[in-house]
Design an enzyme around this catalytic site. Structure first.
Site, PDB file in Angstrom:
ATOM      1  N   HIS A 208       0.810  -1.207   0.000  1.00 42.16           N
ATOM      2  CA  HIS A 208       0.000   0.000   0.000  1.00 42.16           C
ATOM      3  C   HIS A 208       0.856   1.276   0.000  1.00 42.16           C
ATOM      4  O   HIS A 208       0.367   2.357  -0.277  1.00 42.16           O
ATOM      5  CB  HIS A 208      -0.981   0.001   1.187  1.00 42.16           C
ATOM      6  CG  HIS A 208      -0.333   0.206   2.536  1.00 42.16           C
ATOM      7  ND1 HIS A 208      -0.060  -0.820   3.405  1.00 42.16           N
ATOM      8  CD2 HIS A 208       0.064   1.345   3.171  1.00 42.16           C
ATOM      9  CE1 HIS A 208       0.469  -0.345   4.513  1.00 42.16           C
ATOM     10  NE2 HIS A 208       0.565   0.977   4.387  1.00 42.16           N
ATOM     11  N   ASP A 242       0.011  -7.759   1.202  1.00 43.17           N
ATOM     12  CA  ASP A 242       0.395  -6.364   1.405  1.00 43.17           C
ATOM     13  C   ASP A 242       1.918  -6.216   1.538  1.00 43.17           C
ATOM     14  O   ASP A 242       2.435  -5.548   2.446  1.00 43.17           O
ATOM     15  CB  ASP A 242      -0.284  -5.784   2.640  1.00 43.17           C
ATOM     16  CG  ASP A 242      -0.186  -4.255   2.686  1.00 43.17           C
ATOM     17  OD1 ASP A 242       0.116  -3.651   1.636  1.00 43.17           O
ATOM     18  OD2 ASP A 242      -0.363  -3.686   3.795  1.00 43.17           O
ATOM     19  N   SER A 311       4.752   2.293   7.999  1.00 46.02           N
ATOM     20  CA  SER A 311       4.415   1.142   7.155  1.00 46.02           C
ATOM     21  C   SER A 311       5.613   0.714   6.318  1.00 46.02           C
ATOM     22  O   SER A 311       6.282   1.524   5.681  1.00 46.02           O
ATOM     23  CB  SER A 311       3.253   1.512   6.230  1.00 46.02           C
ATOM     24  OG  SER A 311       2.087   1.773   6.975  1.00 46.02           O
TER      25      SER A 311
END
Length: 352
Positions: A208, A242, A311
């Protein structure tokens, strides 16, 4: 009157020590001098008569010159000498001095006893020394055993210290391999992993983070660290897990993946660039290993603080190994962060 009787074998009185002399004493009888003896007699009768004449103060009759006598047991070494009767001879017993021999014997016995005592003492001392040597050898053996035990325990302590959780040391070892990644208008974190055969570097991040740029057909991203901007390419992605693989032409040290699955309670360090702040480090523990709601695989729950920009950052254990990739946090709660297990990404891209 002469004072004695001439020996026909002598010219000046009685030279023979065995002859006797009678002094010419007139008047009543008095104490005889110390050397006075009775005149010699040929027979017992003559001796008796001489004794009586001596008591009366008369001179004794002279014996015949040619006559000599020797009482039983008496001898003379000259002819004509007169020997006194045997009962008038004084018997002299020689003194035997035996004390030097007894003293020497006592000294010998004393020396022998002393030598025996010293020998006994030497034997006892030798025995004691042997016992002391044995005790010393046993003590040295025990000390050697204790020393080995201490060394083993020290090694165990060193191992435990080495495995102890030290965030500062972990951060110092990990930070050179962690970057802020820019993909268009979005930023996140990426880290080098494994080794590359062609001299470049493989990196991992979340899908993402690079998704908008990747969907727009832009495979180029930038790694930023210490004011330096390094170009990298998006090689592969896995939307379900992901995760995304990046590739840089420059070499950077890769972080090793943890070989074992994490367990609840393990301490971890999370490194990233929250809100673009490079080299940010937070710590926490693994709260649980859970299954994702969409059944895409297990996720790691941890309580280390994370924010947007973390992230794609590595979650590191106390052994400086990557256990997961920080992915998300709970919006309406604190202390609930989620990470993709590192084994998932390694299995997808086969680069670990």
């Amino acid at each position: 009157m002469t004072s004695g009787y001439d020996d026909p074998c002598s010219t000046n009185g009685y030279d023979d020590p065995r002859s006797v002399a009678v002094p010419d004493i007139a008047g009543p009888r008095h104490a005889a001098p110390e050397a006075h003896t009775l005149p010699a007699a040929h027979t017992v009768e003559d001796a008796y008569a001489a004794e009586k004449a001596h008591a009366a103060g008369e001179p004794p009759a002279a014996p015949e010159a040619s006559t000599s006598w020797s009482p039983a047991g008496a001898t003379s070494d000259r002819p004509g000498s007169l020997a006194p009767p045997a009962d008038q001879l004084r018997r002299v017993t020689p003194v035997r001095r035996g004390w030097p021999g007894v003293t020497a014997l006592l000294l010998v016995l004393l020396l022998a006893g002393l030598a025996g005592y010293q020998t006994h003492q030497i034997r006892q001392l030798t025995t004691r020394l042997a016992e002391v040597d044995q005790r010393l050898a046993r003590a040295q053996g025990a000390d050697a055993d204790r020393f080995e035990l201490v060394e083993a325990r020290a090694a165990e302590l060193e191992r435990q210290v080495g495995a102890a959780f030290d965030p500062e040391e972990i951060a110092a070892a990990v930070l050179p391999s962690v970057f802020r990644v820019s993909a268009g208008r979005f930023t996140g974190t990426a880290f080098a992993v494994g080794e590359s055969a062609d001299g470049g570097t493989n990196l991992l991040t979340n899908y993402h983070v690079v998704e908008p740029s990747y969907l727009a057909g832009n495979r180029r991203v930038f790694l930023e660290r210490d004011g330096e901007r390094i170009e990298a390419a998006v090689v592969a992605v896995d939307e379900d897990s992901d995760v995304a693989q990046l590739r840089a032409d420059r070499f950077f040290p890769g972080l090793p993946p943890a070989p074992d699955e994490v367990k609840s309670g393990q301490q971890v360090v999370v490194v990233g660039a929250p809100l673009g702040l490079v080299d940010s480090v937070t710590t926490g523990v693994v709260s649980a290993l859970r299954d994702a709601d969409d059944s895409t695989g297990p996720v790691i729950q941890f309580d280390a603080p994370i924010n947007p920009g973390n992230s794609g950052g590595p979650v590191i254990n106390s052994g400086k190994q990557v256990v997961g990739i920080a992915t998300a946090k709970a919006r309406d709660a604190e202390g609930i962060g989620l990470a993709v297990p590192i084994r998932t990404a390694c299995d997808v891209f086969e680069i670990c």
